[in-house]
Design a protein around this motif. Sequence first.
Motif, PDB file in Angstrom:
ATOM      1  N   GLU A  52       0.763  -1.258   0.051  1.00 10.38           N
ATOM      2  CA  GLU A  52      -0.009  -0.070   0.039  1.00 10.38           C
ATOM      3  C   GLU A  52       0.895   1.317  -0.015  1.00 10.38           C
ATOM      4  OE1 GLU A  52      -2.403  -0.488   3.488  1.00 10.38           O
ATOM      5  OE2 GLU A  52      -3.783  -1.996   2.488  1.00 10.38           O
ATOM      6  N   SER A  53       0.555   2.159  -0.721  1.00 12.45           N
ATOM      7  CA  SER A  53       1.264   3.554  -0.912  1.00 12.45           C
ATOM      8  C   SER A  53       0.283   4.667  -0.498  1.00 12.45           C
ATOM      9  CB  SER A  53       1.861   3.414  -2.090  1.00 12.45           C
ATOM     10  OG  SER A  53       0.873   3.947  -3.254  1.00 12.45           O
ATOM     11  N   GLU A  54       0.907   5.552   0.169  1.00 17.25           N
ATOM     12  CA  GLU A  54       0.276   6.945   0.658  1.00 17.25           C
ATOM     13  C   GLU A  54       1.048   8.159  -0.128  1.00 17.25           C
ATOM     14  OE1 GLU A  54      -0.607   7.512   4.737  1.00 17.25           O
ATOM     15  OE2 GLU A  54      -0.828   5.479   5.034  1.00 17.25           O
TER      16      GLU A  54
END
Length: 246
Positions: A52-54
């Motif tokens: 997951e990337s933010e």
Amino acid sequence: MRKGERLFQLLNILRSRRGVVTSQEIAEQLRVSQRTVYRDIQALSLSNVPIESEAGVGYRLRPGFNLPPLMFEEDELEALMLGVKMVQGWSDVQLGDAANRAFDKIKAILPDPLHTRHHQQNGWLIVPDFHRSHVSRFSDDLRAAIKGKRQIEITYQSLEDKQSRRELWPLGLVFWGRVWTLVAWCQLRQDYRVFRIDRIQQLSQQEVKFQTSKTLSLPHYIAMQESKDEGYADSTAQCKSSGSKD
């Protein structure tokens, strides 16, 4: 660093964090560019690793994700343990310690029941190392010379207590069950010679480097022995008894 090893280390970085980790942090740990990190993250994602990337923050693994552990059958684990103990008992300290570290890594990922069973039962498999320092003498220096293709000079004492000095091109180490032997190209004889390591009195590496070829190498020597009319077994017996073909 190879890409596969880099991806494995990247995955370990993500697994070790409870929160997000920035591409800059990853790049610094792996000593690569951020562009390489972006490509590696994409490669892992395409392999169904749930990253997951933010935006503007960093990356993390989706909670609950774990790599499946390597699964060993009990007899496979015993075979590995035997190999480790053989290396520890019959080789030098450096290789013995390396074998032990490698097996520790395997044990670290074993399922609990198998880990417990191995820990309770591993005492039944023993390889004595009473003569370890004797049979593996000079093996550190010999391995370095073989890998670096450096000529060596030795003082050798035959079983008849005759001493000689030789300049050799070390090609490989062969273990016969009781003794280690060095297969080398002898500059004096201009031919292959086999020397028992426990009969070497002194050894020094020289700056002279050599090159192997199809007709000067350990595989070539082995092939020559196998093709002799008397058979490879006779050659083995000769190596054990004399340590040199002079």
